[in-house]
Scaffold this active site. Structure first.
Site, PDB file in Angstrom:
ATOM      1  NE  ARG A  87      -2.258  -0.688   3.566  1.00 12.55           N
ATOM      2  CZ  ARG A  87      -2.603  -0.009   4.955  1.00 12.55           C
ATOM      3  NH1 ARG A  87      -3.684   0.268   4.690  1.00 12.55           N
ATOM      4  NH2 ARG A  87      -1.999   0.017   5.797  1.00 12.55           N
ATOM      5  CB  SER A 150       5.730  -7.043   7.104  1.00 12.23           C
ATOM      6  OG  SER A 150       5.175  -5.796   6.843  1.00 12.23           O
ATOM      7  CG  ASP A 203       4.297  -6.182  10.191  1.00 12.10           C
ATOM      8  OD1 ASP A 203       5.446  -6.299  10.994  1.00 12.10           O
ATOM      9  OD2 ASP A 203       3.738  -6.909   9.702  1.00 12.10           O
TER      10      ASP A 203
HETATM   11  C1  BGC Z   1       8.294 -11.253   9.911  1.00  9.12           C
HETATM   12  C2  BGC Z   1       7.937 -10.103  10.797  1.00  9.12           C
HETATM   13  C3  BGC Z   1       6.667  -9.363  10.787  1.00  9.12           C
HETATM   14  C4  BGC Z   1       5.404 -10.623  10.829  1.00  9.12           C
HETATM   15  C5  BGC Z   1       4.022  -9.813  11.143  1.00  9.12           C
HETATM   16  C6  BGC Z   1       6.914 -12.194  10.064  1.00  9.12           C
HETATM   17  O1  BGC Z   1       7.117 -13.456   9.432  1.00  9.12           O
HETATM   18  O2  BGC Z   1       9.273 -11.667  10.307  1.00  9.12           O
HETATM   19  O3  BGC Z   1       9.282  -9.087  10.397  1.00  9.12           O
HETATM   20  O4  BGC Z   1       6.702  -8.372  11.803  1.00  9.12           O
HETATM   21  O5  BGC Z   1       5.786 -11.606   9.918  1.00  9.12           O
HETATM   22  O6  BGC Z   1       3.966  -9.420   9.584  1.00  9.12           O
END
Ligand code: BGC
Length: 465
Positions: A87, A150, A203
């Site tokens: 996004r 993320s 995130d």
């Molecule tokens: C990632 C994290 C992320 C989480 C939620 C995990 O697979 O390693 O960095 O915060 O997913 O999205």
């Protein structure tokens, strides 16, 4: 618990079928005692990650040392790169804890997921700005933007950090070990787009910051979605491995990367043969063990493994399978959500999934009840295990629970999986003294990650430490 619990009694089942269900229930229903032992180990791993780099729980310093006040105003831009979607956002803060968001969603193409990710992101930013007539010209200064990313990144500053590994299905070669902001900045440059990434956040950090803009008591941001992870404000003196300057606030947000818990020795989580099978066939074997028991990307596949185990013993569907059921990842976690709460007399929702989606004819009522129990067991274990990280983190700074605190949570599991919230909260209540527990406010921090990146871009503009 055993089949004495009526939820796990299959009406009309043969003794062999009921015995198999009882076996599953004994593997998937975790006693408080068992959870208590896992919480203790989780806490030990947190301390280990605070002391040194390279541990299972990475406890990554985010370089975010401030809290938004909620009174800040202005318009900021952000990019939110999740597991399936991207996004681009324009966020206007009203100074009263509220934010108006305008965003455009771009679905990551298979090519982007496997090869051209950063060019795809840059192109999407270009489209967003171009369509709104916001593209900076050569005379204008570069437009500042925040980036929510993320995936696990070892931050080296508020706007740089190296990718540790891909998780959740992304697999773009040549990125691990490199600075993700640099990779994006280069892609933006290739397009001649005058955009500067001024802040990089996970995130969960974004979720925490957006909750904090609305509510000054926010202490923790969690994602229970495609993947899982959490971030919280930690006292800098407790981060023994932190060698940087001490911030004036005395605290820093840590990105825990808790999805990796127990990935090194597989000795505390309740691994069943169905989990091990999933792990072996995943794109990241022996990684993200906790995430694989909790999050949306994986629960459908655990259920599929269980279903095939039953089918192969001729305890389900008369031993019949289908091409679809035989294919990995063919059971979406959303089928489990709807199956777990199917209360129709004939279990028609489940019948639809078996007969239409999985393409297997003539399911019996016993078959459908078994499906339902599998969905309940897999979901309940996920929600109970989710409480482990929450309890361990909240008990890390117990004095904070002497007054009200807010925990911002986002993600499809938390928002949509039946009873996930209720089971999670109930389980947490078993491990935190009542007066403290009553001070905890669990809130849905919907779409907080993107807004959080815009907040970090705002904070970064005024950073002095
Ligand atoms: C990632 C994290 C992320 C989480 C939620 C995990 O697979 O390693 O960095 O915060 O997913 O999205």
């Amino acid at each position: 618990m055993s089949s004495a619990d009526s939820r796990y009694t299959i009406v009309g089942a043969t003794p062999e079928q009921q015995a198999a269900i009882d076996e599953l229930a004994s593997q998937f229903l975790l006693s408080d005692e068992r959870l208590g032992a896992i919480i203790k180990e989780f806490r030990r791993r947190m301390e280990e990650g605070l002391a040194a780099d390279g541990k299972v729980l990475k406890m990554i310093p985010s370089y975010v040392t401030r809290r938004p006040l909620g009174t800040e105003t202005g318009t900021y831009f952000a990019i939110d790169l999740g597991g399936t979607n991207l996004r681009v956002l324009k966020v206007t803060f009203d100074g009263k804890g509220g934010a108006a968001t305008e965003y455009q969603k771009f679905v990551l193409s298979e090519e982007a997921k496997n090869r051209t990710l950063f060019d795809f992101v840059a192109q999407s930013v270009d489209t967003f700005l171009e369509e709104r007539n916001l593209r900076p010209t050569g005379q204008q200064p570069p437009m500042p933007m925040g980036l929510t990313f993320s995936y696990p990144v070892l931050q080296t500053s508020i706007n740089s950090g190296t990718l540790v590994q891909w998780t959740k299905g992304l697999n773009v070669p040549g990125c691990v070990g490199r600075d993700v902001v640099r990779l994006l900045q280069d892609a933006l440059l290739r397009l001649g787009l005058r955009v500067k990434i001024v802040a990089l956040v996970n995130d969960t950090v974004g979720t925490l910051l957006s909750a904090a803009y609305r509510d000054p008591t926010a202490q923790m941001g969690i994602i229970f979605g495609t993947g899982t992870n959490a971030a919280y404000y930690e006292d800098v003196t407790s981060i023994a491995k932190w060698k940087g300057p001490s911030p004036s606030s005395g605290e820093m947000v840590l990105n825990m990367e808790w999805g990796a818990f127990d990935s090194d020795d597989f000795s505390y989580l309740p691994f069943t043969p169905h989990d091990i099978k999933l792990d072996r066939k995943s794109i990241n074997p022996r990684k993200q063990a906790y995430e694989k028991m909790i999050s949306g990307l994986y629960l459908g596949e655990i259920a599929r493994n269980i279903i095939l185990w039953l089918v192969d013993q001729r305890l389900l569907l008369e031993g019949r399978s289908s091409e679809i059921l035989n294919a990995m990842w063919s059971i979406d976690t959303s089928y489990l959500s709807s199956g777990a709460v199917d209360t129709s007399p004939d279990l028609t929702e489940i019948q639809q999934v078996i007969e239409k989606t999985l393409n297997i004819n003539n399911s019996t009522f016993v078959d459908r009840q078994i499906f339902k129990v599998v969905a309940i067991l897999v979901g309940e274990r996920a929600a109970r295990l989710s409480a482990v990280g929450v309890v361990a983190t909240l008990n890390k700074r117990p004095h904070l629970l002497n007054s009200p605190i807010t925990v911002g949570i986002d993600g499809s599991m938390y928002e949509h999986y039946p009873y996930f919230h209720e089971i999670l909260v109930e389980t947490v209540s078993h491990f935190i003294p009542r007066e403290s527990f009553e001070n905890i406010n669990f809130t849905l921090a919907k779409d907080g990650s993107g807004v959080g990146a815009a907040i970090t871009a705002m904070l970064a503009a005024t950073y002095d430490d």
